[in-house]
Structures are given as structure tokens and as C-alpha cells.
Design a protein around this motif. Sequence first.
Motif, short mmCIF file in Angstrom:
data_model
loop_
_atom_site.label_atom_id
_atom_site.label_comp_id
_atom_site.label_asym_id
_atom_site.label_seq_id
_atom_site.Cartn_x
_atom_site.Cartn_y
_atom_site.Cartn_z
N LEU A 266 0.83 -1.21 0.00
CA LEU A 266 0.00 0.00 0.00
C LEU A 266 0.86 1.26 0.00
O LEU A 266 0.66 2.16 -0.83
CB LEU A 266 -0.92 0.00 1.22
N PHE A 267 1.84 1.31 0.90
CA PHE A 267 2.67 2.51 1.00
C PHE A 267 3.64 2.63 -0.18
O PHE A 267 3.94 3.74 -0.63
CB PHE A 267 3.41 2.55 2.34
N GLU B 105 9.00 12.95 7.39
CA GLU B 105 10.05 11.92 7.37
C GLU B 105 9.91 10.94 8.53
O GLU B 105 10.16 9.75 8.39
CB GLU B 105 11.44 12.58 7.39
N THR B 106 9.50 11.45 9.71
CA THR B 106 9.35 10.59 10.88
C THR B 106 8.28 9.53 10.64
O THR B 106 8.46 8.36 11.00
CB THR B 106 8.95 11.43 12.12
N VAL B 107 7.18 9.93 10.03
CA VAL B 107 6.08 8.99 9.74
C VAL B 107 6.56 7.94 8.74
O VAL B 107 6.30 6.73 8.92
CB VAL B 107 4.85 9.74 9.18
N SER B 108 7.25 8.35 7.69
CA SER B 108 7.76 7.42 6.68
C SER B 108 8.74 6.42 7.30
O SER B 108 8.70 5.22 7.00
CB SER B 108 8.45 8.19 5.55
N SER B 109 9.62 6.91 8.18
CA SER B 109 10.59 6.03 8.85
C SER B 109 9.87 5.03 9.75
O SER B 109 10.26 3.85 9.83
CB SER B 109 11.57 6.86 9.69
N PHE C 134 11.61 6.16 0.95
CA PHE C 134 10.31 6.38 1.60
C PHE C 134 10.20 7.81 2.13
O PHE C 134 9.14 8.44 2.00
CB PHE C 134 10.12 5.37 2.74
N GLN C 135 11.28 8.32 2.71
CA GLN C 135 11.24 9.67 3.27
C GLN C 135 11.07 10.74 2.19
O GLN C 135 10.42 11.75 2.42
CB GLN C 135 12.53 9.93 4.06
#
Length: 471
Positions: free
Chosen positions: A240-241, A367-371, A359-360
Motif C-alpha cells: 500500500l505505502f 520523514e518521521t512517519v515514513s521512517s 520512503f522519506q
Amino acid sequence: MWTAINQLLTAIDDFVWGVPLMVLILSGGILLTLRTKVLQIRHLPLALKWMVKNEEGGTGEVSSFGALCTALSATIGTGNIVGVATAVCAGGPGAIFWMIVAAFFGMATKYAEGFLAVKYRIVDRDSHVLGGPFYYIERGMGPRFKWLAKLFAFFGVCVGLFGIGTFTQVNGISSAVNGFFDPNSSWSVTIPGIGSYSWSVVIASLLLTLCVALVLIGGLKRISSVAQIVVPFMAVLYILFALILILCNWDQVPSAFSVIVRSAFQPQAFTGGAVGSMIVAMQKGIARGIFSNEAGLGSAPIAAAAAQTKEPVRQGLVSMTGTFIDTIIICTMTGLTIVITGAWQVSGLEGVEVTTYAFQNGLPFPETVSSFILMICLVFFAFTTILGWDYYSERCLEYLCHGNQKLVKAYRWVYILAVFIGPYMTVSAVWTIADIFNGLMAIPNMIALFALSGVVAKETRSFFLEKRHKQ
């Protein structure tokens, strides 16, 4: 002395996972593709249908979908995230093309493995199932090849206990957790005789060991039950991501595919000569494809043998979808995110850092959410690999000790102990040894697949002829 030993082990590892093994596995896949008349294309829709539709009245311990999820729990791992990044950085974007090529032929190999696992399995009076390469070697090729079956089983136990199923995966989980929660190791604790570690590593190892123990003590049915929930969840979450990233950068997708295909044959044009040659791109891509989906290694048929089915062809097709999902879908999407964002060209990045950068910089989130998303995916991927490899290695041990359940249960506790100490194991030699055994598993398995390819082709042809006559 230790340096010399490490160099020797690295040399052996490079040889085992070198061109000869890749040629052996790839040629086996090509042979099976020809003998089954490109079954992986002609019957893929049917395979995907049977993947989620369990057979009624079959003999076995778990459903076909449960057996597939158990196999996928071991194959979908950190290699799908970290391994693909390593292959692209070392072999250029063209490595993705060759990875897909390896997976295409690997689907035929995985079909044959699932087919033979069900055909030659043993089911005792308690409906306890034991099957896999050791049984299709012994019962398919004949008792005089029992030594080859035992060799495979020995390698399987070593792989599970020495690292692929324990140390490397646990270390990957603890590193991912530590990298997100305490990257500078500001909150540390000193463990006497071991060293200083972040509290995030200690807490992660304790929680992981508890979760693994609770699942493993319940045996195959509990492993399968957990796998049927976790595997689809983690695969869908990651896809999904990755899909969101691709859609948000849709204008870059055509050029990314163009780079992947052209780089497969002209890597210097895209890497400035840093990669070397087309051979390097082929080697990195094919090796990553084989290592990721395990087609030819002989691990997945151990799980396939436990499926509740009476038809080897059906389970062979279901097993085949594992390679399609693992490599052609998940690994390809990882590769696309890396190429689209240019993460593979950022100097100083390696392994998981490459995918994290993708992803970031590719997702429309902070970036925190992607990590955090990537960390969760890594944790789930590695956790299920631990479960899957315990099952594989237990079945190998069960074959070696003639079904001695006391020994198998004792091994299970040793395996849990290995998970507990995994975060504190930094001896690279242990991981290299595990890698060597992992590659060596393929040799007896591929010998059996070559020897029994005629059986696979004949019975597959008969099955579909009969199916057509019934329609």
C-alpha cells in the motif's frame, strides 16, 4: 587467526552463492518451465484463485492458504527491503530486471517443489504430516539416495539455528527499533560480560522473545494461524505505502522502467562504469531473486507438505504464487521506489538506509512517519521469518531423529534462546556460516528436481487433460 577464518568463510560463501549455484537453480527453472509448457503464465489466474479457496476434504494439518502463508512468512523478510536496495546499489537498476527474470523461472521451480512435497509426503495415524525435499529425495529418487536427503535436512537445521532464522532477523529488528527510537543510544545500559546497549534494544529483544515463544510453543497450527493474519497484513501494508509512493511520483514511472530495462544490458551508461558490466547486474539481480523467494532452496516445500489437499498439482500452483507475490510484486515495488527517488545514487547510503531515503523522499508524509512505517514493516517481516524458519528447521530435525518429539521440543527452546541472545550477537562469522548452509540446501534439492522433473511434467499434463475432459 580470526581474520583468516573470516576470510576463508567469506571466500566459501562467495563460492557457494556464486555463478555455479545460480546457473544450477536458473537452469532448473528453465527446464521445468519448458517441461510444464510455461505453466507459470498459462495457469497463474487459476493459481491465484486456488490460493484463497481452500480445498474440501484434503488430508493435512493446515489449509492450503495457511501453508502458503507459513512459507511466505519465511520468504517475505528483510531481504525484500534491504536486499533489493543492496542489489540495486551494487548492480545498478538493471539488477531489478534480472531479479524478475529469476523469479519468472523460479515460479516453475516453486511449482515443482510444492507438487513433489504433497506427492511424496508421509501422513501418520495422527494425521501428522512430514514432507519436503528429504522425502521426495528418499521416496522419489529411491532409498539409496537417503544420504542426500539427510544432507539436506542437516543443512536445514543449521540454517535455522545458526542465523538466517534467528540472529540475523533479531538483529535486524533490534537495529530498526533502535534506529527509530534511540538512534544515538542516549539511553544505554551495561550488561556484564556483553557490553553496553540501548534500552530500546534490550526491551525489543525481551518483547520479541516473549512473542516468539508464545507462538512457537503452540506448534505448526499456531504458527500457521499467526502467519495467516500477519503475512497478509504486512504484505498489504508494505504494498500500500509503496503504491502510494509510486502514484505520487507517477510521472517518473515510465522513465524508471526504461532505466531498469536499459541498465540490465548497458549498466555503464547509467552508473558511469561504477558497476562494471552486465554480468554484475545479472549476478546481483539473479542472486537477490533466488535469495528472496527461496525457489530452489527447498525450504517452502516443507510447509507445502502440510497443506490440507489431496491433489499435488493444486498445491504446486498455490506454492507458485509465493514467488509471484514475494519477488515479482513486493521486490519489484521496492526496486521501483528506489529508482524513482534516485535513492540508489545517493552516496554514503547502504542497506536499509537506501529504502528509508526512498520512503522519506517519495511519500507525502513527514520523514518521521515514513521512517516509522518502514520500521514497522521491517519488524513484521523479520518476525514472521523467525517463525517460518523455526518450522522448517524443526521438520528437518524431525526427519533426522526419526520423529523424536522430545528432541524436537528441546530444539524449540534452544531456538527461542537463540532469538533472545540474537541482538547481542555481532560475530559476522556466525552469519556467514548460516549463509553458506542456506546455499548448500539448494544442491540436494536441485538434484532431486532435475531427477524428478519427468514425474512433475507427466502428472501435471495428466491432471489438466482430465480437468478439461470434466468441463
